[in-house]
Design a protein around this motif. Sequence first.
Motif, PDB file in Angstrom:
ATOM      1  N   GLY A 421      29.291   2.327   9.044  1.00 32.25           N
ATOM      2  CA  GLY A 421      28.454   2.725   8.280  1.00 32.25           C
ATOM      3  C   GLY A 421      28.981   4.016   7.349  1.00 32.25           C
ATOM      4  O   GLY A 421      28.188   4.677   6.785  1.00 32.25           O
ATOM      5  N   LEU A 422      30.236   4.325   7.479  1.00 30.50           N
ATOM      6  CA  LEU A 422      30.597   5.532   6.714  1.00 30.50           C
ATOM      7  C   LEU A 422      31.658   5.343   5.750  1.00 30.50           C
ATOM      8  O   LEU A 422      32.150   6.058   5.050  1.00 30.50           O
ATOM      9  CB  LEU A 422      31.277   6.627   7.810  1.00 30.50           C
ATOM     10  N   GLY A 423      32.164   4.161   5.682  1.00 26.20           N
ATOM     11  CA  GLY A 423      33.299   3.770   4.587  1.00 26.20           C
ATOM     12  C   GLY A 423      33.306   4.215   3.578  1.00 26.20           C
ATOM     13  O   GLY A 423      34.175   4.607   2.874  1.00 26.20           O
ATOM     14  N   LEU A 424      32.081   3.826   2.657  1.00 28.86           N
ATOM     15  CA  LEU A 424      31.819   3.850   1.295  1.00 28.86           C
ATOM     16  C   LEU A 424      31.711   5.411   0.990  1.00 28.86           C
ATOM     17  O   LEU A 424      32.028   5.839   0.005  1.00 28.86           O
ATOM     18  CB  LEU A 424      30.686   2.879   0.564  1.00 28.86           C
ATOM     19  N   ALA A 425      31.011   6.110   1.937  1.00 26.40           N
ATOM     20  CA  ALA A 425      30.798   7.547   1.601  1.00 26.40           C
ATOM     21  C   ALA A 425      32.341   8.254   1.682  1.00 26.40           C
ATOM     22  O   ALA A 425      32.612   9.178   0.819  1.00 26.40           O
ATOM     23  CB  ALA A 425      30.003   8.207   2.899  1.00 26.40           C
ATOM     24  N   ILE A 426      32.973   7.900   2.570  1.00 20.88           N
ATOM     25  CA  ILE A 426      34.614   8.348   2.521  1.00 20.88           C
ATOM     26  C   ILE A 426      35.230   7.983   1.318  1.00 20.88           C
ATOM     27  O   ILE A 426      36.005   8.749   0.535  1.00 20.88           O
ATOM     28  CB  ILE A 426      35.378   7.924   3.753  1.00 20.88           C
ATOM     29  N   HIS A 471      29.203  13.205  -0.328  1.00 14.77           N
ATOM     30  CA  HIS A 471      29.306  12.092   0.161  1.00 14.77           C
ATOM     31  C   HIS A 471      27.924  11.403   0.773  1.00 14.77           C
ATOM     32  O   HIS A 471      27.210  12.195   1.154  1.00 14.77           O
ATOM     33  CB  HIS A 471      30.387  11.823   1.353  1.00 14.77           C
ATOM     34  N   ALA A 472      27.876  10.081   0.746  1.00 12.11           N
ATOM     35  CA  ALA A 472      26.698   9.409   1.408  1.00 12.11           C
ATOM     36  C   ALA A 472      27.358   8.092   2.039  1.00 12.11           C
ATOM     37  O   ALA A 472      28.359   7.835   1.952  1.00 12.11           O
ATOM     38  CB  ALA A 472      25.738   9.361   0.364  1.00 12.11           C
ATOM     39  N   SER A 473      26.381   7.358   2.504  1.00 10.97           N
ATOM     40  CA  SER A 473      26.671   6.325   3.237  1.00 10.97           C
ATOM     41  C   SER A 473      26.883   5.242   2.509  1.00 10.97           C
ATOM     42  O   SER A 473      26.998   5.123   1.250  1.00 10.97           O
ATOM     43  CB  SER A 473      25.546   5.913   4.276  1.00 10.97           C
TER      44      SER A 473
END
Length: 476
Positions: A421-426, A471-473
């Motif tokens: 659940g962190l891929g697009l935030a990165i 950044h966000a999720s």
Amino acid sequence: MRSSITFKLFLAILATCIVVALAMGMAVRYSFESGFDDYIRERESQRLDSLAQALAADYAEAGGWRFLSEGGERWWRSLRLSRYARPGDRDRGLPPGPPPRVTLVDADGGWLAGPRVRPGTDVRRHPVVVEGRSVGWLLSPPPMPMVLDDEIDRQFQSRQLRATWVIVGLSVLLAALVSLLLARLLLVPVRRIAQATRRLADGDFDTRVRVGAPDELGRLARDFNRLAHSLGRNARLRRELMADMSHELRTPLAVLRGEIEALQDGLRAPDEAALASLAHEIGRLNRLVDDLRELSLADAGALDYRMRPLDLSALAARALDAVRDRYARAGLALDQDIEPGLRLSGDERRLEQLLANLLENSLRYTDSPGRVRLRAGRQAGRIVLEIADTAPSVATDQLPRLFDRLYRVESSRSRQHGGSGLGLAICRSIVQAHGGEIAAMQSDLGGLAVRIEWPLGDGAAAGMEGGSGRHASNKE
């Protein structure tokens, strides 16, 4: 009470109203006194003119001032005709009260009638004209301001001054009442916001305040409501993140614990398959921890970027080659439309991570059979990279929030597909650090499209080393 804003505002408004009322009272009094002085002077001038005309007529009839030496009757008659005498003066002789202050002298200044004037006394001179020449002069001292000989005038003056101060007093009382009402009415929304703030500080994120008029207090109420909504949403998303992270950590840990216990009990041989299973779960843990660390560093602005000119076209081609076999096993076709020679100043390792995360996201959430397309080229002076996939997609109203921190379209999808659940935030952090923009939209293939734009030129990301955005999720 004395320390409350209501009391202070009441005092401020009341003090202002009192100052204004007193200023108006003094201005009205000054205006009245000044106007009344002008009235006295004008009346004195009219009386002198009337007396001069009466004396001129007597002078013309007698052929001189001899009529005055025959007795005082003619002088007092002239005074009565000119309204210098009091209303009770009907007989000869001095009237009750002080005598009139008018003196009559001949053309040479010799005394004829009235009180004698000392030499050097400041007097007004009014001519007595007969046939175009001055035969005498009426002398009177300048009228003293607000010193009245007439009882009616004094009563009028007294009534006017008393009415002025009564009006001032009533105005002050009215100002006190209006000030109290205004202080209470103006601070009603402030008290509501203060009470709501205390509830919000106690953790009641459902607190809202009523938005009144579209003024500063109304805008403050709207901002408070947005703050309460944001705090409530962040608290909920934080709880969901903790639940997701605990689940993500618990799953590989449970597998590791089961595998190790099986090895310890001799239920499973320490062969290559067992070691591979352990290594796989350890890899999942490492990836999760690394993603969390990446986001924490991005939030702190501490991610390290080593910028140098690189070939984005070759980088995108290598990223596709790295996942082509996995896409084939998942039943997904992988298309590419990459313009050659796309140059960008950036960190090669971070850009590889960006492309890997986006391709991994499409791999996990695209139904089989499906298709994923990567396009890269120049458009309107910018480098544009887009990864689009087939169904399923994301609701249009949720697209702008896909990159918001801690936001999830569906809380179960990450667990179902194994994502952290962190891929697009990165991804958003990496794009912003390279001076670009990233956005999610509906794909023409029926799924989701992620579009990235960078300024064209080798210096697009110059000066961005070590920088990162917020950044966000993600879609996961």
